[in-house]
Structure formats: structure tokens, C-alpha cells
Write a protein that holds these residues in place. Structure first.
Motif, short mmCIF file in Angstrom:
data_model
loop_
_atom_site.label_atom_id
_atom_site.label_comp_id
_atom_site.label_asym_id
_atom_site.label_seq_id
_atom_site.Cartn_x
_atom_site.Cartn_y
_atom_site.Cartn_z
N LEU A 47 66.59 35.21 62.21
CA LEU A 47 65.98 35.11 60.89
C LEU A 47 67.06 35.17 59.81
O LEU A 47 68.16 35.67 60.05
N PHE A 48 66.73 34.67 58.63
CA PHE A 48 67.69 34.68 57.53
C PHE A 48 67.70 36.05 56.87
O PHE A 48 66.68 36.51 56.37
N PRO A 49 68.85 36.73 56.87
CA PRO A 49 68.92 38.07 56.27
C PRO A 49 69.32 37.98 54.80
O PRO A 49 70.09 37.11 54.39
N TRP A 50 68.78 38.88 54.02
CA TRP A 50 69.24 39.04 52.64
C TRP A 50 69.09 40.49 52.24
O TRP A 50 68.30 41.22 52.83
N THR A 51 69.90 40.89 51.29
CA THR A 51 69.96 42.29 50.91
C THR A 51 69.80 42.45 49.41
O THR A 51 70.07 41.52 48.64
N GLY A 52 69.39 43.63 49.02
CA GLY A 52 69.30 43.99 47.61
C GLY A 52 68.76 45.40 47.50
O GLY A 52 67.87 45.78 48.28
N MET A 53 69.29 46.18 46.62
CA MET A 53 68.82 47.54 46.36
C MET A 53 68.79 48.38 47.63
O MET A 53 67.85 49.13 47.87
N TRP A 54 69.81 48.25 48.47
CA TRP A 54 69.93 48.99 49.73
C TRP A 54 68.76 48.69 50.68
O TRP A 54 68.34 49.52 51.46
N GLU A 55 68.26 47.45 50.59
CA GLU A 55 67.20 46.98 51.47
C GLU A 55 67.72 45.80 52.28
O GLU A 55 68.50 44.98 51.77
N LEU A 56 67.26 45.72 53.52
CA LEU A 56 67.58 44.59 54.39
C LEU A 56 66.28 43.83 54.62
O LEU A 56 65.31 44.37 55.15
N HIS A 57 66.28 42.57 54.19
CA HIS A 57 65.11 41.70 54.30
C HIS A 57 65.38 40.61 55.33
O HIS A 57 66.53 40.24 55.57
N PHE A 58 64.29 40.06 55.85
CA PHE A 58 64.37 38.98 56.84
C PHE A 58 63.41 37.88 56.40
O PHE A 58 62.26 38.16 56.08
N SER A 59 63.90 36.66 56.40
CA SER A 59 63.07 35.53 55.99
C SER A 59 62.97 34.52 57.12
O SER A 59 63.94 34.31 57.88
N ARG A 60 61.82 33.87 57.19
CA ARG A 60 61.62 32.81 58.18
C ARG A 60 62.16 31.48 57.68
O ARG A 60 62.09 30.48 58.37
N CYS A 61 62.73 31.46 56.46
CA CYS A 61 63.36 30.25 55.95
C CYS A 61 64.70 30.62 55.31
O CYS A 61 64.96 31.77 55.03
N THR A 62 65.52 29.60 55.10
CA THR A 62 66.90 29.85 54.67
C THR A 62 67.13 29.77 53.17
O THR A 62 68.18 30.18 52.69
N ASP A 63 66.19 29.20 52.42
CA ASP A 63 66.40 28.99 50.99
C ASP A 63 65.42 29.82 50.17
O ASP A 63 64.31 30.10 50.61
N MET A 64 65.85 30.17 48.94
CA MET A 64 64.93 30.83 48.02
C MET A 64 63.87 29.79 47.66
O MET A 64 64.20 28.64 47.49
#
Length: 135
Positions: A47-64
Motif C-alpha cells: 500500500l502507499f504510505p504517507w505520514t503527517g502529525m506522527w501518524e502513518l497512513h496507508f492508501s490503496r492508491c498512489t496519488d492525492m
């Protein structure tokens, strides 16, 4: 796994793979451990990982705009983690002292047919899934 997803994980691992410095936030070390534990899980690594505010997020797509259908993990004081989501308006799922337990909670809540990450944004993914499911 796509090169885009691999590159995103490499960037996150490079950022949080460095030892913390005295001026870093006390959340640095627990977050860095969380990133390493999540990266070790093949289901999350696709999955596509992204971070912010000490959070780790996972997305099923690669683009905003990314998908918001997978719980995310926040880092709390004292080395604790919380699992929340998949949306910010949903109550907290749980808190734990263990990055491994937090990652396991996310894996247990992955949507069906989750991954590998779709190259594109959430709207394009939704259109692709609608067309795929109508066949």
C-alpha cells in the motif's frame, strides 16, 4: 508492488531510519519503530504510505486524493500508539504499547481485495473498481 510505492516506503524508511537527535521530538523513536514494523508487513508494504502529525497512513492508491478506507496509526507519548479511522470522524479503535499490536489491528481491518496500490487517485480507483465489478 509498483516503483511508486517502493519509492514512498524508501523515503519514509530513510527519514525515520536515522537515529534521533536530542532536539527531535520524543515521538521520533516510537514513530520510527512503527514505520519499521509496518514496512516489514507484506500486506502493508504493497500500500502507499504517507505520514503527517506522527501518524502513518496507508492508501490503496498512489496519488492525492488518497483513499481513507484503511485505519491509520498515530504515535502517542510514552511510546504508545493508537489505531484510528479509517476516517478522522470515526472513534479511536484502540491504544496499545506495541507497534506490532497496532500494525496487526490495521491488518485485521484491511478492506477486501486490498492492494497492491492503484496508480492514480481515489477517484480513478473508484471508477476502475466500478467498471471491474460491473463486468
Amino acid at each position: 508492488m509498483t516503483n511508486i510505492v517502493e519509492a514512498a516506503w524508501r523515503d519514509i524508511m530513510a527519514t525515520y531510519g536515522e537515529p534521533s537527535r536530542p532536539e527531535d521530538s520524543p515521538l521520533w523513536e516510537p514513530f520510527a519503530k512503527l514505520v519499521r514494523v509496518a514496512h516489514a508487513e507484506p500486506l502493508l508494504r504493497q500500500l502507499f504510505p504517507w505520514t503527517g502529525m506522527w501518524e502513518l497512513h496507508f492508501s490503496r492508491c498512489t496519488d492525492m486524493d488518497y483513499t481513507w478506507d484503511i485505519p491509520y496509526i498515530g504515535t502517542l507519548s510514552g511510546g504508545r500508539h493508537c489505531v484510528e479511522g479509517p476516517h478522522r470522524s470515526v472513534p479511536r479503535i484502540a491504544e496499545t504499547d506495541s507497534a506490532q499490536a497496532a500494525v496487526a489491528m490495521v491488518i485485521d481491518r484491511l478492506p477486501p481485495r486490498c492492494g497492491p496500490a492503484f496508480i492514480g487517485d481515489a477517484g480513478e480507483l473508484a471508477a476502475y473498481e466500478k467498471a471491474r465489478d460491473s463486468r
